[in-house]
Design a protein around this motif. Sequence first.
Motif, PDB file in Angstrom:
ATOM      1  N   THR A   1      52.802   1.574 -37.637  1.00 53.72           N
ATOM      2  CA  THR A   1      52.488   0.204 -37.189  1.00 53.72           C
ATOM      3  C   THR A   1      53.492  -0.460 -37.077  1.00 53.72           C
ATOM      4  O   THR A   1      54.367  -0.496 -38.188  1.00 53.72           O
ATOM      5  CB  THR A   1      51.280  -1.056 -36.936  1.00 53.72           C
ATOM      6  N   PRO A   2      53.168  -1.627 -36.235  1.00 52.68           N
ATOM      7  CA  PRO A   2      54.748  -2.501 -36.174  1.00 52.68           C
ATOM      8  C   PRO A   2      54.831  -3.051 -37.050  1.00 52.68           C
ATOM      9  O   PRO A   2      55.647  -3.574 -37.734  1.00 52.68           O
ATOM     10  CB  PRO A   2      54.639  -3.643 -34.751  1.00 52.68           C
ATOM     11  N   ALA A   3      53.514  -4.402 -37.711  1.00 52.62           N
ATOM     12  CA  ALA A   3      53.547  -5.049 -38.350  1.00 52.62           C
ATOM     13  C   ALA A   3      54.021  -4.235 -40.367  1.00 52.62           C
ATOM     14  O   ALA A   3      54.776  -5.178 -40.641  1.00 52.62           O
ATOM     15  CB  ALA A   3      52.034  -5.160 -39.301  1.00 52.62           C
ATOM     16  N   GLU A   4      53.479  -2.853 -40.200  1.00 48.55           N
ATOM     17  CA  GLU A   4      54.078  -2.343 -40.546  1.00 48.55           C
ATOM     18  C   GLU A   4      55.859  -1.848 -41.594  1.00 48.55           C
ATOM     19  O   GLU A   4      56.764  -1.547 -42.474  1.00 48.55           O
ATOM     20  CB  GLU A   4      53.509  -0.437 -41.383  1.00 48.55           C
ATOM     21  N   LEU A   5      56.085  -1.374 -40.282  1.00 53.47           N
ATOM     22  CA  LEU A   5      57.500  -1.394 -40.014  1.00 53.47           C
ATOM     23  C   LEU A   5      58.417  -2.291 -40.489  1.00 53.47           C
ATOM     24  O   LEU A   5      59.549  -2.910 -40.602  1.00 53.47           O
ATOM     25  CB  LEU A   5      58.252  -0.732 -38.676  1.00 53.47           C
ATOM     26  N   ARG A   6      57.712  -3.784 -39.829  1.00 55.28           N
ATOM     27  CA  ARG A   6      58.639  -4.718 -39.608  1.00 55.28           C
ATOM     28  C   ARG A   6      58.957  -5.608 -41.337  1.00 55.28           C
ATOM     29  O   ARG A   6      59.718  -5.940 -41.706  1.00 55.28           O
ATOM     30  CB  ARG A   6      57.802  -6.489 -39.020  1.00 55.28           C
ATOM     31  N   SER A   7      57.527  -5.127 -41.870  1.00 54.06           N
ATOM     32  CA  SER A   7      57.592  -5.445 -43.343  1.00 54.06           C
ATOM     33  C   SER A   7      58.865  -4.694 -43.549  1.00 54.06           C
ATOM     34  O   SER A   7      59.062  -4.842 -44.574  1.00 54.06           O
ATOM     35  CB  SER A   7      56.507  -4.871 -43.838  1.00 54.06           C
ATOM     36  N   MET A   8      58.666  -3.429 -43.523  1.00 52.67           N
ATOM     37  CA  MET A   8      59.759  -2.650 -44.233  1.00 52.67           C
ATOM     38  C   MET A   8      60.653  -2.528 -43.973  1.00 52.67           C
ATOM     39  O   MET A   8      61.667  -3.590 -44.833  1.00 52.67           O
ATOM     40  CB  MET A   8      59.537  -0.975 -43.462  1.00 52.67           C
ATOM     41  N   ILE A   9      61.168  -3.080 -42.763  1.00 53.38           N
ATOM     42  CA  ILE A   9      63.288  -3.842 -42.177  1.00 53.38           C
ATOM     43  C   ILE A   9      62.731  -4.888 -43.080  1.00 53.38           C
ATOM     44  O   ILE A   9      64.101  -5.443 -43.775  1.00 53.38           O
ATOM     45  CB  ILE A   9      62.631  -3.857 -40.690  1.00 53.38           C
ATOM     46  N   ARG A  10      61.943  -5.865 -43.532  1.00 57.63           N
ATOM     47  CA  ARG A  10      62.696  -7.479 -43.567  1.00 57.63           C
ATOM     48  C   ARG A  10      62.628  -6.816 -45.648  1.00 57.63           C
ATOM     49  O   ARG A  10      63.456  -7.758 -45.692  1.00 57.63           O
ATOM     50  CB  ARG A  10      60.278  -7.868 -43.903  1.00 57.63           C
TER      51      ARG A  10
END
Lengths: 263, 263
Positions: free
Chosen positions: B8-17
Amino acid sequence: MIDLSQATPAELRSMIRNNELIKPTAGMANGYAQANLAILKKEHAFDFLLFCQRNPKSCPLLDVTEIGSPIPAFAAKSGDIRTDIPKYRVYKYGELVEEVTDISNYWEDDMVGFLIGCSFTFEHALLNNDISIRHIEEGCNVPMYKTNIPCIEAGIFHGKMVASMRPIPQKDVVRAAQVTSRFPAVHGAPIHIGDPEAIGVSSIQHPDFGDPVTIREGEVPVFWACGVTPQSIAMETKPEIMITHAPGHMFITDIRDEKLGVL
Amino acid sequence: MIDLSQATPAELRSMIRNNELIKPTAGMANGYAQANLAILKKEHAFDFLLFCQRNPKSCPLLDVTEIGSPIPAFAAKSGDIRTDIPKYRVYKYGELVEEVTDISNYWEDDMVGFLIGCSFTFEHALLNNDISIRHIEEGCNVPMYKTNIPCIEAGIFHGKMVASMRPIPQKDVVRAAQVTSRFPAVHGAPIHIGDPEAIGVSSIQHPDFGDPVTIREGEVPVFWACGVTPQSIAMETKPEIMITHAPGHMFITDIRDEKLGVL
């Protein structure tokens, strides 16, 4: 006698500028887009521009003037937003203080003009598809309602969407949605089809602006976002000065209606 | 190993963060729109917003943050534009000074973030129509060219449009124009079909940005307005500070691609 429906936008703007044509612009310069006007001072221009960007159905921008320039270079190179509208309204701190035919005396070097798409364009498209427009048939203003649909806030600007309503025969509702979807720069697709109460409209026969129209057996009330929204919202914020067109007295642009079609 | 295309976008943003994913975002979160980023200080924000409004093919805005807020509330409520992009570029007075994975140290209370639509969305639409994308086939970046097409000026911002090019088989050119026309928020319809010299591109095998790709017999070069335009133009104006994503390292939004289709 000149046929105003066939006159060019430049001819009409010139007549309006010379105070030879002080009346509503519906039906003039057929095939060319007309626009709502809002003028604000620079201190509020960023917030208002952002508000329009976030609420494109209510506030589809056709042009924004350079700070201090009254020329809408994209919509009408030879135009002047200080003189080319038949009647203006001047608001101070949210109160209507004057209606005038020329705002040159009010113009300041830090003012920005916003030209916002008007439903005339999509009404022509509906008529060209044999879908009649009740308020035109009945010779009155389109009925408009304050809805319970919140606009997306931007800085000082916030409030509810105002929607216009046109009764559409059931068999034509899908086509009406298709036809108007092509024109996002003039409010685009409907925002609601059917039950007025679902969007907070309690009495369809008592519009908040404009006039009531007949809804016949077998017709569905169809609602579109309305260009009154930005004025209504800007008024609530009570800026020191805001200048708008008077209802129905629009700015006639050089933009052909069909060039606003996205497909 | 997590399948990044299905995350999901939220999962990916969290990993990127958390710096767990420092690489280009193409192919991640299939079906969701990704975005170019430009951050400017408030003093230039009105001009830049106006520039985007006047040049919607090059600069289709998906979201603009409130002044001082790093949250793109419309595109990704749980996102943070200071941390959720794998790699940033910091420019001072038009010069690249640093590439970083987090810009929290650079963030100031008068900054505004602009998220601008990215061609990944319309490339998916082309692929879904069996129109292949050469630079994906060849595993390189899309070729991009400075054209002779002037953007419409706004305040300090002015310059030429940058266009990306995809070779399309003659039989698919009309369909490619139709398919991408549906997505004005991600650059929309082509800006030119055919002769590169007509738009000031003298050598198709020497792009100004990205990589050259093979153009086969019977294929037509088709050009779309490119999200590099606003960065290129903003760089020319040499603002005190401007922060962008690094090429290919996009912001992954919560907006489904299909919701950007106008019809």
